[in-house]
Write a protein that holds these residues in place. Structure first.
Motif, PDB file in Angstrom:
ATOM      1  N   LYS A   1      56.076  -8.935 103.272  1.00  0.00           N
ATOM      2  CA  LYS A   1      57.392  -8.490 102.820  1.00  0.00           C
ATOM      3  C   LYS A   1      57.714  -8.874 101.388  1.00  0.00           C
ATOM      4  CE  LYS A   1      59.181  -8.610 107.537  1.00  0.00           C
ATOM      5  NZ  LYS A   1      60.153  -9.225 108.477  1.00  0.00           N
ATOM      6  N   LEU A   2      56.874  -9.682 100.755  1.00  0.00           N
ATOM      7  CA  LEU A   2      57.124 -10.092  99.376  1.00  0.00           C
ATOM      8  C   LEU A   2      56.567  -9.046  98.421  1.00  0.00           C
ATOM      9  CD1 LEU A   2      58.180 -12.308  97.460  1.00  0.00           C
ATOM     10  CD2 LEU A   2      55.869 -13.289  97.508  1.00  0.00           C
ATOM     11  N   ARG A   3      57.423  -8.486  97.561  1.00  0.00           N
ATOM     12  CA  ARG A   3      57.009  -7.421  96.651  1.00  0.00           C
ATOM     13  C   ARG A   3      56.814  -7.911  95.224  1.00  0.00           C
ATOM     14  NH1 ARG A   3      60.972  -2.347  98.437  1.00  0.00           N
ATOM     15  NH2 ARG A   3      60.419  -2.356 100.661  1.00  0.00           N
ATOM     16  N   ASP A   4      57.732  -8.730  94.750  1.00  0.00           N
ATOM     17  CA  ASP A   4      57.666  -9.105  93.335  1.00  0.00           C
ATOM     18  C   ASP A   4      58.499 -10.367  93.123  1.00  0.00           C
ATOM     19  OD1 ASP A   4      57.571  -9.303  90.624  1.00  0.00           O
ATOM     20  OD2 ASP A   4      58.512  -7.387  90.187  1.00  0.00           O
ATOM     21  N   ALA A   5      57.834 -11.467  92.808  1.00  0.00           N
ATOM     22  CA  ALA A   5      58.546 -12.723  92.564  1.00  0.00           C
ATOM     23  C   ALA A   5      57.976 -13.402  91.330  1.00  0.00           C
ATOM     24  CB  ALA A   5      58.430 -13.653  93.771  1.00  0.00           C
ATOM     25  N   SER A   6      58.855 -13.751  90.408  1.00  0.00           N
ATOM     26  CA  SER A   6      58.460 -14.480  89.199  1.00  0.00           C
ATOM     27  C   SER A   6      59.428 -15.636  88.982  1.00  0.00           C
ATOM     28  CB  SER A   6      58.484 -13.561  87.977  1.00  0.00           C
ATOM     29  OG  SER A   6      57.544 -12.511  88.110  1.00  0.00           O
TER      30      SER A   6
ATOM     31  N   GLY B   1      66.056 -23.897  94.617  1.00  0.00           N
ATOM     32  CA  GLY B   1      66.487 -23.340  95.887  1.00  0.00           C
ATOM     33  C   GLY B   1      66.010 -21.916  96.088  1.00  0.00           C
ATOM     34  N   VAL B   2      65.863 -21.544  97.340  1.00  0.00           N
ATOM     35  CA  VAL B   2      65.531 -20.164  97.720  1.00  0.00           C
ATOM     36  C   VAL B   2      66.494 -19.758  98.824  1.00  0.00           C
ATOM     37  CG1 VAL B   2      63.821 -18.646  98.769  1.00  0.00           C
ATOM     38  CG2 VAL B   2      63.106 -20.344  97.080  1.00  0.00           C
ATOM     39  N   ALA B   3      67.142 -18.610  98.640  1.00  0.00           N
ATOM     40  CA  ALA B   3      68.092 -18.092  99.625  1.00  0.00           C
ATOM     41  C   ALA B   3      67.712 -16.664  99.974  1.00  0.00           C
ATOM     42  CB  ALA B   3      69.515 -18.138  99.061  1.00  0.00           C
ATOM     43  N   GLY B   4      68.226 -16.196 101.091  1.00  0.00           N
ATOM     44  CA  GLY B   4      67.980 -14.822 101.501  1.00  0.00           C
ATOM     45  C   GLY B   4      68.124 -14.680 102.996  1.00  0.00           C
TER      46      GLY B   4
ATOM     47  N   GLN C   1      61.044 -14.316 101.566  1.00  0.00           N
ATOM     48  CA  GLN C   1      60.989 -15.731 101.192  1.00  0.00           C
ATOM     49  C   GLN C   1      59.915 -16.491 101.977  1.00  0.00           C
ATOM     50  OE1 GLN C   1      63.443 -14.108 102.671  1.00  0.00           O
ATOM     51  NE2 GLN C   1      64.827 -15.402 103.840  1.00  0.00           N
ATOM     52  N   LEU C   2      59.714 -16.160 103.236  1.00  0.00           N
ATOM     53  CA  LEU C   2      58.672 -16.840 104.004  1.00  0.00           C
ATOM     54  C   LEU C   2      57.293 -16.492 103.450  1.00  0.00           C
ATOM     55  CD1 LEU C   2      57.747 -18.606 106.319  1.00  0.00           C
ATOM     56  CD2 LEU C   2      57.899 -16.623 107.842  1.00  0.00           C
ATOM     57  N   ASP C   3      57.081 -15.230 103.092  1.00  0.00           N
ATOM     58  CA  ASP C   3      55.807 -14.828 102.483  1.00  0.00           C
ATOM     59  C   ASP C   3      55.543 -15.615 101.200  1.00  0.00           C
ATOM     60  OD1 ASP C   3      55.775 -12.943 104.500  1.00  0.00           O
ATOM     61  OD2 ASP C   3      54.987 -11.365 103.224  1.00  0.00           O
ATOM     62  N   LEU C   4      56.600 -15.844 100.409  1.00  0.00           N
ATOM     63  CA  LEU C   4      56.436 -16.609  99.177  1.00  0.00           C
ATOM     64  C   LEU C   4      55.930 -18.011  99.477  1.00  0.00           C
ATOM     65  CD1 LEU C   4      56.812 -17.058  96.122  1.00  0.00           C
ATOM     66  CD2 LEU C   4      59.154 -17.809  96.641  1.00  0.00           C
ATOM     67  N   PHE C   5      56.562 -18.693 100.420  1.00  0.00           N
ATOM     68  CA  PHE C   5      56.152 -20.059 100.757  1.00  0.00           C
ATOM     69  C   PHE C   5      54.715 -20.088 101.264  1.00  0.00           C
ATOM     70  CE2 PHE C   5      60.458 -21.039 100.073  1.00  0.00           C
ATOM     71  CZ  PHE C   5      60.655 -22.415 100.150  1.00  0.00           C
ATOM     72  N   LEU C   6      54.351 -19.124 102.105  1.00  0.00           N
ATOM     73  CA  LEU C   6      52.991 -19.096 102.634  1.00  0.00           C
ATOM     74  C   LEU C   6      51.975 -18.797 101.539  1.00  0.00           C
ATOM     75  CD1 LEU C   6      53.602 -17.244 106.028  1.00  0.00           C
ATOM     76  CD2 LEU C   6      53.357 -19.696 105.631  1.00  0.00           C
TER      77      LEU C   6
ATOM     78  N   PHE D   1      66.738 -13.898  97.373  1.00  0.00           N
ATOM     79  CA  PHE D   1      65.826 -12.794  97.672  1.00  0.00           C
ATOM     80  C   PHE D   1      66.552 -11.672  98.406  1.00  0.00           C
ATOM     81  CE2 PHE D   1      62.745 -15.810  96.457  1.00  0.00           C
ATOM     82  CZ  PHE D   1      61.543 -15.142  96.252  1.00  0.00           C
ATOM     83  N   TYR D   2      66.173 -10.457  98.024  1.00  0.00           N
ATOM     84  CA  TYR D   2      66.667  -9.268  98.728  1.00  0.00           C
ATOM     85  C   TYR D   2      65.578  -8.203  98.653  1.00  0.00           C
ATOM     86  CZ  TYR D   2      69.454  -5.270 100.155  1.00  0.00           C
ATOM     87  OH  TYR D   2      69.917  -4.161 100.824  1.00  0.00           O
ATOM     88  N   ALA D   3      65.210  -7.659  99.818  1.00  0.00           N
ATOM     89  CA  ALA D   3      64.213  -6.592  99.904  1.00  0.00           C
ATOM     90  C   ALA D   3      62.910  -6.958  99.199  1.00  0.00           C
ATOM     91  CB  ALA D   3      64.782  -5.296  99.337  1.00  0.00           C
TER      92      ALA D   3
END
Length: 514
Positions: free
Chosen positions: A275-280, A290-293, A299-304, A477-479
């Motif tokens: 579900k993670l598309r683009d994070a910088s 912090g991470v919210a969403g 957000q879970l994909d980012l942590f993994l 995070f959103y979408a």
């Protein structure tokens, strides 16, 4: 209180496990058709009380009356015969079975020949989910493939499906946030309107005020106070729960903003096949990011991905300014990188419950205490004793299995494991879920002290006030993308929630960043 107006009357109940007294001369009354909050720290006796009403635990002494009848609930079926159903925080759903099959346990509609009426069951369960507004999954999906929040909602839906007279909700919102908590509130109001008596366990006082009529506070297995929710101030509730005053719920940031060190970790356009598309973003020494969403926004994909558990399919990660590729968690944990993860589900992902606290704490670094294949138990014990003292876990955790401890102490053991590893970056995913106010305060202090000592933290929470008061910056995070980056005066509950709901414009990250 007239007996006919009470659903549950508990008197003189005691339950001990060896030298540990879980319930000590407990007495409480629950009015019929009300929502009654049960509050207390982890280990206060709440779970034992719920298990007693659920037929999983038999008290050593005392009496229990249900709708005016003296009862002995020695099995879950006995509790169910008296109209009692429970939705547990540590969910009872079977991960390798379908949603439908889980909903039908232990009773399925049968034909006169004893055959399960599958078609009727699908209709009944499907209609039930529609009435509750549950969607986003199929009845044939395996439970283990679904997000934690969806699993928690199905656990609640299953308890409600059985039309209880008494509904026990053990931390039902611990895995929920935002609209999901509103959904839970609607379920509670629906059940109350039907005349159902609800016992609601939560560590979130806002929910207690929103959902509950009465409350009971336990501490160390003893009844401390009961009454109408409106008659208790928040600060009095916290003091009675903890047995002490928690003047500062969140540690002060001090001068952290002016003492941040060099960049230790960065993401550049990172995406995954999930579900993670683009994070910088960039993370610096001494910072709590912090991470919210809402659930399932990436957000879970980012942590993994940051922990090497999920491959990066686009963009790249950098450590100390150098591009890195993680093929496994071992790559992230390695001494040169030093990234650790306190995961979403401590009981199934963060700890080996049958192993001792010492074994859990030293698993990532056991080679440090090993020579020629032999573990130096004295050195290992000394190191574990020191780190357990740092996180305020009882000394007996060294030799007792992790399953012997409350959720809060289990979480502190999970954190201690990574402190012992001397990780440079600590990823913590909703670490205070299902934890009492006192232990939350300790975890906040631990994370701030870790950052002040030069560590870097990425902190996801479903409780927005934690992000506002504990973090230096928060990414929303959103979408699958970062919709907003908030800091300073813009780091507010209103701004976080607005961005999490997708109401911020596309350029919100630039507009909201400081």
């Amino acid at each position: 209180m007239p007996l006919e107006k009470t659903a549950i009357v508990v008197s003189g109940v005691r339950k001990a496990y060896g030298a540990t007294v879980a319930l000590d001369d407990m007495a409480v009354e629950v009015r019929t058709g009300t929502v009654h909050a049960l509050l207390g720290e982890n280990g206060a006796g709440k779970s034992t009380f719920v298990k007693m009403l659920s037929g999983l635990v038999t008290p050593d002494a005392g009496t229990l009356r249900v709708f005016g009848e003296n009862v002995s609930l020695k099995t879950p079926l006995a509790a169910q015969r008296h109209g009692i159903q429970t939705a547990f925080q540590e969910m009872t759903l079977l991960r390798n079975m379908s949603v439908l099959d889980n909903m039908l346990i232990p009773r399925s509609p049968l034909s006169p020949l004893g055959m399960v009426r599958r078609r009727q069951a699908r209709r009944d369960v499907g209609r039930h989910f529609e009435e509750l507004g549950l969607a986003g999954f199929d009845l044939d999906d395996e439970i283990g493939d679904l997000d934690l929040a969806i699993r928690q909602k199905i656990e609640i839906a299953r308890a409600v499906f059985r039309r209880p007279r008494i509904l026990l909700l053990d931390e039902p919102t611990s895995a929920l946030s935002g609209p999901d908590v509103d959904w839970m509130g609607a379920v509670i109001r629906r059940e109350k309107a039907r005349g159902t008596t609800v016992i609601f366990i939560s560590h979130r006082l806002r929910e207690v005020r929103d959902f509950c009529d009465d409350l009971t506070i336990l501490r160390s297995g003893k009844h401390i106070a009961s009454g109408h929710v409106r008659d208790f101030a928040d600060e009095d509730v916290v003091r009675m729960i903890a047995g002490r005053s928690l003047i500062h719920s969140f540690p002060p940031r001090g001068q952290t903003r002016h003492r941040l060190g060099t960049e230790v970790l960065a993401a550049h356009g990172v995406g995954t096949t999930g579900k993670l598309r683009d994070a910088s973003f960039r993370l610096r020494e001494g910072e709590i990011l912090g991470v919210a969403g809402l659930q399932g926004m990436g957000q879970l994909d980012l942590f993994l991905a940051l922990f090497g558990e999920r491959p990066v399919s686009r963009g790249h990660l950098a450590v100390d300014g150098r591009k890195v590729v993680f093929t496994s968690p071992g790559d992230a944990i390695s001494a040169r990188i030093g990234i650790s993860l306190v995961p979403e589900e401590r009981k199934t992902e963060g700890l080996f419950l049958k192993l001792t606290g010492t074994q859990n704490a030293t698993i990532p670094v056991i080679e440090r205490f090993t020579r020629f294949g032999i573990i130096d138990r004295a050195r290992e014990s000394a190191a574990v004793r020191a780190v357990f003292g740092q996180v305020n876990v009882a000394e007996r955790a060294e030799w007792m299995p992790a399953e012997s401890f409350s959720g809060g102490n289990q979480q502190k053991i999970a954190i201690a494991k990574w402190l012992l590893s001397e990780a440079r970056v600590l990823l913590v995913y909703d670490p205070t879920r299902g934890i009492d106010v006192g232990t939350k305060n300790e975890i906040y202090q631990l994370l701030r002290a870790y950052a002040e000592a030069g560590g870097a933290v990425i902190f996801y929470s479903t409780e927005i006030p934690e992000l506002v008061h504990l973090t230096d910056r928060t990414l929303v995070f959103y979408a699958g993308r970062i919709a907003a980056e908030l800091a300073g005066d813009q780091l507010t509950e209103e701004n976080i929630l607005a961005a999490a709901l997708g109401s911020a414009p596309d350029s919100s990250r630039e507009k909201l960043a400081v």
